[in-house]
Scaffold this active site. Structure first.
Site, short mmCIF file in Angstrom:
data_model
loop_
_atom_site.label_atom_id
_atom_site.label_comp_id
_atom_site.label_asym_id
_atom_site.label_seq_id
_atom_site.Cartn_x
_atom_site.Cartn_y
_atom_site.Cartn_z
N CYS A 114 0.81 -1.23 0.00
CA CYS A 114 0.00 0.00 0.00
C CYS A 114 0.84 1.27 0.00
O CYS A 114 0.37 2.32 -0.42
CB CYS A 114 -0.95 -0.01 1.20
SG CYS A 114 -2.10 -1.42 1.18
N HIS A 260 -3.69 6.78 2.09
CA HIS A 260 -4.02 5.46 1.54
C HIS A 260 -5.48 5.15 1.85
O HIS A 260 -5.92 5.25 2.99
CB HIS A 260 -3.11 4.41 2.16
CG HIS A 260 -3.56 3.00 1.92
ND1 HIS A 260 -3.83 2.51 0.65
CD2 HIS A 260 -3.81 1.98 2.79
CE1 HIS A 260 -4.22 1.25 0.76
NE2 HIS A 260 -4.22 0.91 2.04
N ASN A 290 -10.14 -1.13 -1.52
CA ASN A 290 -8.72 -0.89 -1.25
C ASN A 290 -7.91 -1.52 -2.38
O ASN A 290 -7.78 -2.73 -2.48
CB ASN A 290 -8.36 -1.53 0.10
CG ASN A 290 -6.89 -1.35 0.47
OD1 ASN A 290 -6.05 -1.07 -0.37
ND2 ASN A 290 -6.58 -1.55 1.74
#
Length: 334
Positions: A114, A260, A290
């Protein structure tokens, strides 16, 4: 000398996994529950024969078309993924060939999660400052859906597949300012796929289920949600402070925070802990989930489209990822 973002595009696979479909598989995980807790309405997932490089190539083609980029000017490819086509060769080399880019360029893979966009951005800036390259194609792409067990409703609900393409060069609409990074490998096993590489190269076939019916297996994605949440809340506040210090800025100097895009639950806890007002905290995960290393470039692109980023704005980007690894920077929009 300066390094800039000159273009951002992204690509989502055609196949969509809706909350209704998930709820039909897991009746205890209702549509309303998913939306209220996770904040994700749908996520895109690849077909069986689609790979991260396929998504990255589509994102790059969109980038070239949207910004009228001559692909012969690309002199370096940085591909961020944890879903490579092969253990070897380097997927970036395959992408170079399929895109028809010059053979006189550099091409590397970065195995990062990420926090991968921030890491890739720093490498692209370093290539420019080192006089090594002038037009870097930064690609982020992930297909975590291939790592998720079909009975894992938690991870299935959170993660989506996607790719983003970013052109980093010597001029553009957003100057890449100073970075801050951190790493703590002690947290590596809290988000992991254990088998498949050289430490454990054969399937473990050790699938078990907990008392709630959640699967755990070395052969699939495992995430300790509580540990990841605590890590995020512990490490991101000092990261944000360091980013501001490294750029000689105060919190009030930031016009938009683009973190993020993990999910609603984590982001809202983080926003409250950091005391960031709603209007300055950008969210872009409802229709994508995500997407790992692509969440920040997707969010930046969406914010630009929605005019959420104004001229002469300071944008703080920050991400926490598996590893553990975390990082962030300031983007100064012109």
């Amino acid at each position: 000398m300066s390094a800039f973002i000159k273009g951002i595009s992204y690509y989502l696979p055609e196949k969509v996994l809706t909350n209704e479909e998930i709820a039909s598989i897991f009746p205890e995980w209702t549509v309303d529950k998913i939306i209220s807790k996770i904040g994700i309405a749908k996520r895109h997932v690849v077909k069986e024969d689609e790979t991260a490089s396929d998504l990255a190539i589509e994102a790059a083609i969109k980038l070239f078309a949207e910004y009228n980029i001559d692909k012969t000017t690309i002199d370096y490819v940085v591909f961020v993924t944890q879903s490579p086509d092969y253990i070897l060769p380097t997927t970036a080399c395959i992408i170079q060939d399929k895109l028809g880019l010059p053979t006189s360029i550099g091409a590397i893979d970065i195995n990062q999660g990420c926090s991968g966009f921030v890491v890739g951005l720093s490498i692209a800036k370093g290539l420019i400052f080192g006089g090594i390259a002038k037009n870097i194609l930064l690609l982020t792409a992930e297909t975590y859906s291939k790592y998720i067990h079909p009975k894992d409703k938690g991870n299935m609900t959170i993660f989506g597949d996607a790719a983003a393409a970013t052109l980093v060069t010597t001029d553009g609409f957003a100057e890449i300012k100073n970075f801050s990074f951190g790493t703590d490998g002690k947290g590596a096993e809290n988000l992991i796929v254990k088998t498949g590489a050289q430490r454990f190269n054969k399937p473990a076939n050790d699938l078990t289920f907990d008392e709630k019916g959640n699967p755990k297996s070395s052969d699939y994605l495992f995430m300790d949600g509580s540990a990841i949440l605590n890590y995020t809340l512990d490490y991101i506040p000092p990261l944000m402070e360091n980013i501001l210090i490294n750029n000689f800025l105060e919190k009030n100097d930031i016009d938009l925070f683009v973190f993020h895009q993990a999910n609603k639950f984590i982001m809202e806890l983080l926003r409250k802990k950091l005391k960031i007002e709603e209007t300055k905290f950008y969210r872009s995960f409802k229709n994508t989930g995500n997407t790992v290393s692509s969440t920040i470039p997707i969010a930046l692109k969406d914010a630009i489209i929605e005019n959420a980023i104004k001229p002469q704005s300071n944008i703080l980007i920050a991400a926490q990822g598996l590893g553990y690894s975390w990082g962030g920077a300031i983007l100064e929009f012109k």
